[in-house]
Design a protein around this motif. Structure first.
Motif, PDB file in Angstrom:
ATOM      1  N   PHE A   1       0.869  -1.180   0.000  1.00  0.00           N
ATOM      2  CA  PHE A   1       0.000   0.000   0.000  1.00  0.00           C
ATOM      3  C   PHE A   1       0.903   1.226   0.000  1.00  0.00           C
ATOM      4  CE2 PHE A   1      -2.832  -2.969   2.396  1.00  0.00           C
ATOM      5  CZ  PHE A   1      -3.924  -2.924   1.548  1.00  0.00           C
TER       6      PHE A   1
ATOM      7  N   ARG B   1       4.848  -6.588   9.270  1.00  0.00           N
ATOM      8  CA  ARG B   1       5.898  -5.728   8.688  1.00  0.00           C
ATOM      9  C   ARG B   1       7.133  -6.448   8.236  1.00  0.00           C
ATOM     10  NH1 ARG B   1       4.289  -2.185  12.983  1.00  0.00           N
ATOM     11  NH2 ARG B   1       2.286  -1.699  12.172  1.00  0.00           N
TER      12      ARG B   1
ATOM     13  N   CYS C   1      -0.711  -7.634  10.812  1.00  0.00           N
ATOM     14  CA  CYS C   1       0.140  -8.607  10.124  1.00  0.00           C
ATOM     15  C   CYS C   1      -0.418  -8.987   8.746  1.00  0.00           C
ATOM     16  CB  CYS C   1       0.380  -9.836  10.986  1.00  0.00           C
ATOM     17  SG  CYS C   1      -1.076 -10.805  11.244  1.00  0.00           S
TER      18      CYS C   1
HETATM   19  N1  LIG Z   1      -5.683   0.891   2.509  1.00  0.00           N
HETATM   20  C1  LIG Z   1      -4.498   0.896   3.160  1.00  0.00           C
HETATM   21  N2  LIG Z   1      -3.606   1.866   2.942  1.00  0.00           N
HETATM   22  C2  LIG Z   1      -2.403   1.868   3.563  1.00  0.00           C
HETATM   23  N3  LIG Z   1      -2.006   0.917   4.450  1.00  0.00           N
HETATM   24  C3  LIG Z   1      -2.877  -0.068   4.711  1.00  0.00           C
HETATM   25  C4  LIG Z   1      -4.172  -0.144   4.095  1.00  0.00           C
HETATM   26  N4  LIG Z   1      -4.812  -1.250   4.568  1.00  0.00           N
HETATM   27  C5  LIG Z   1      -3.969  -1.830   5.432  1.00  0.00           C
HETATM   28  N5  LIG Z   1      -2.803  -1.149   5.528  1.00  0.00           N
HETATM   29  C6  LIG Z   1      -1.627  -1.516   6.345  1.00  0.00           C
HETATM   30  O1  LIG Z   1      -1.261  -2.827   5.994  1.00  0.00           O
HETATM   31  C7  LIG Z   1      -0.868  -3.572   7.140  1.00  0.00           C
HETATM   32  C8  LIG Z   1      -1.744  -4.815   7.278  1.00  0.00           C
HETATM   33  O2  LIG Z   1      -3.075  -4.406   7.612  1.00  0.00           O
HETATM   34  P1  LIG Z   1      -4.267  -5.461   7.854  1.00  0.00           P
HETATM   35  O3  LIG Z   1      -5.493  -4.670   8.147  1.00  0.00           O
HETATM   36  O4  LIG Z   1      -4.299  -6.421   6.738  1.00  0.00           O
HETATM   37  O5  LIG Z   1      -3.767  -6.215   9.164  1.00  0.00           O
HETATM   38  P2  LIG Z   1      -4.583  -7.185  10.143  1.00  0.00           P
HETATM   39  O6  LIG Z   1      -3.640  -8.285  10.480  1.00  0.00           O
HETATM   40  O7  LIG Z   1      -5.869  -7.569   9.527  1.00  0.00           O
HETATM   41  O8  LIG Z   1      -4.822  -6.248  11.388  1.00  0.00           O
HETATM   42  P3  LIG Z   1      -6.067  -6.267  12.451  1.00  0.00           P
HETATM   43  O9  LIG Z   1      -5.964  -7.555  13.161  1.00  0.00           O
HETATM   44  O10 LIG Z   1      -5.779  -5.082  13.316  1.00  0.00           O
HETATM   45  O11 LIG Z   1      -7.320  -6.118  11.640  1.00  0.00           O
HETATM   46  C9  LIG Z   1      -0.954  -2.608   8.308  1.00  0.00           C
HETATM   47  O12 LIG Z   1       0.321  -2.071   8.528  1.00  0.00           O
HETATM   48  C10 LIG Z   1      -1.928  -1.559   7.830  1.00  0.00           C
HETATM   49  O13 LIG Z   1      -1.660  -0.305   8.445  1.00  0.00           O
END
Ligand SMILES: Nc1ncnc2c1ncn2[C@@H]1O[C@H](COP(=O)(O)OP(=O)(O)OP(=O)(O)O)[C@@H](O)[C@H]1O
Length: 262
Positions: free
Chosen positions: A11, A210, A43
């Motif tokens: 992203f 990350r 993650c």
């Molecule tokens: N539309 C976006 N634009 C920029 N960064 C994003 C976007 N969507 C997600 N991210 C980033 O990508 C990474 C993964 O996000 P994601 O929501 O997939 O994680 P997750 O494991 O589902 O987290 P959670 O358990 O909090 O929902 C994070 O660092 C998040 O900030």
């Protein structure tokens, strides 16, 4: 078969720097497989689910469902979110039948199928209720019935029980296993809870952030044991369950330690 093949997503963050949300994630969901993605916030679990749902494109890699690349949303995938997305002004049965309406199914058939699904999730008596009259667990059951209505090949569930109290959560896990067992649907399920992942998954993908990666995977059969015996207590109190819980906890902690040291 659902095949996720070296899926990567970048992203652009608001400051312009790229966020590597998913890094070459690969796994398969075979017929009647129940794959759980487990990991701390950030993650990439939701990114992965949204890519499988066709809501966002991959930056690299491929997702192939039954031989066809996923290029957008489709009725072959049903999605259940943490927050139910029910229409507050529609009755429970009309909420369940919504997707069928869009698919052009006749009213009588919509009603018949929605009734059957409400019985499957234990809400046969609540067809005429409005969403506000239901508890959080009941609303999630309506969400599951709705996702099943268009007869998807795979259910995608983004922390569907995350907002529920622990007792309701356990009941919902058991209900989901019985639906999985009866319908033989493939399921992709996201959670933060180690116990939930261990209890539900035929395979658990442990993820670290990350970039979002799969750092360990476990093939399990607690869910099949529960489907056969209905005895959650003896499964969750078994030494095998406890030792896997500790092993996964250690993996998640070491992923966090590495991240904070970086
Ligand atoms: N539309 C976006 N634009 C920029 N960064 C994003 C976007 N969507 C997600 N991210 C980033 O990508 C990474 C993964 O996000 P994601 O929501 O997939 O994680 P997750 O494991 O589902 O987290 P959670 O358990 O909090 O929902 C994070 O660092 C998040 O900030």
């Amino acid at each position: 078969m659902l095949k996720v093949d070296h899926a990567s997503v970048f992203f652009a963050a608001r400051d312009g720097r790229p966020v590597h949300a998913l890094d070459r994630v690969s796994f398969e969901i075979p017929e009647s497989g129940f794959v759980v993605a487990l990991g701390a916030s950030g993650c990439g679990k939701s990114t992965l689910l949204n890519a499988i749902a066709g809501f966002l494109p991959l930056s690299d890699g491929a997702i192939i469902l039954d031989g066809r690349p996923v290029r957008g949303p489709g009725a072959d995938r049903g999605v259940v979110f943490q927050k139910d997305a029910l229409l507050p002004w529609e009755t429970v049965i009309d909420n369940v039948a919504l997707g069928l309406k869009f698919a052009g199914v006749s009213k009588s058939e919509r009603r018949a199928r929605a009734h059957e699904l409400l019985r499957l999730v234990g809400l046969g008596e609540f067809a005429k209720a409005l969403p506000y009259e239901l508890s959080g667990g009941m609303r999630q059951r309506v969400g599951i019935a709705r996702a099943l209505a268009t007869e998807p090949d795979i259910l995608l569930m983004d922390e569907p029980f995350g907002a529920l109290d622990s007792l309701t959560r356990e009941q919902m896990q058991e209900l989901l296993i019985s639906i999985w067992d009866r319908t033989a649907k493939r399921i992709f399920f996201i959670t933060h809870s180690i116990e939930e992942a261990l209890f539900l998954g035929t395979q658990v993908l442990v993820m670290s952030p990350r970039p979002g990666r799969v750092v360990a995977r476990f093939d399990l059969d607690f869910v099949r044991r529960f489907a056969a015996t209905g005895d959650a207590r003896s499964i969750k109190s078994s030494p095998e369950f406890a030792s896997l819980r500790e092993e996964i906890r250690a993996i998640l902690h070491s992923a966090e330690d590495l991240r904070s040291a970086a």
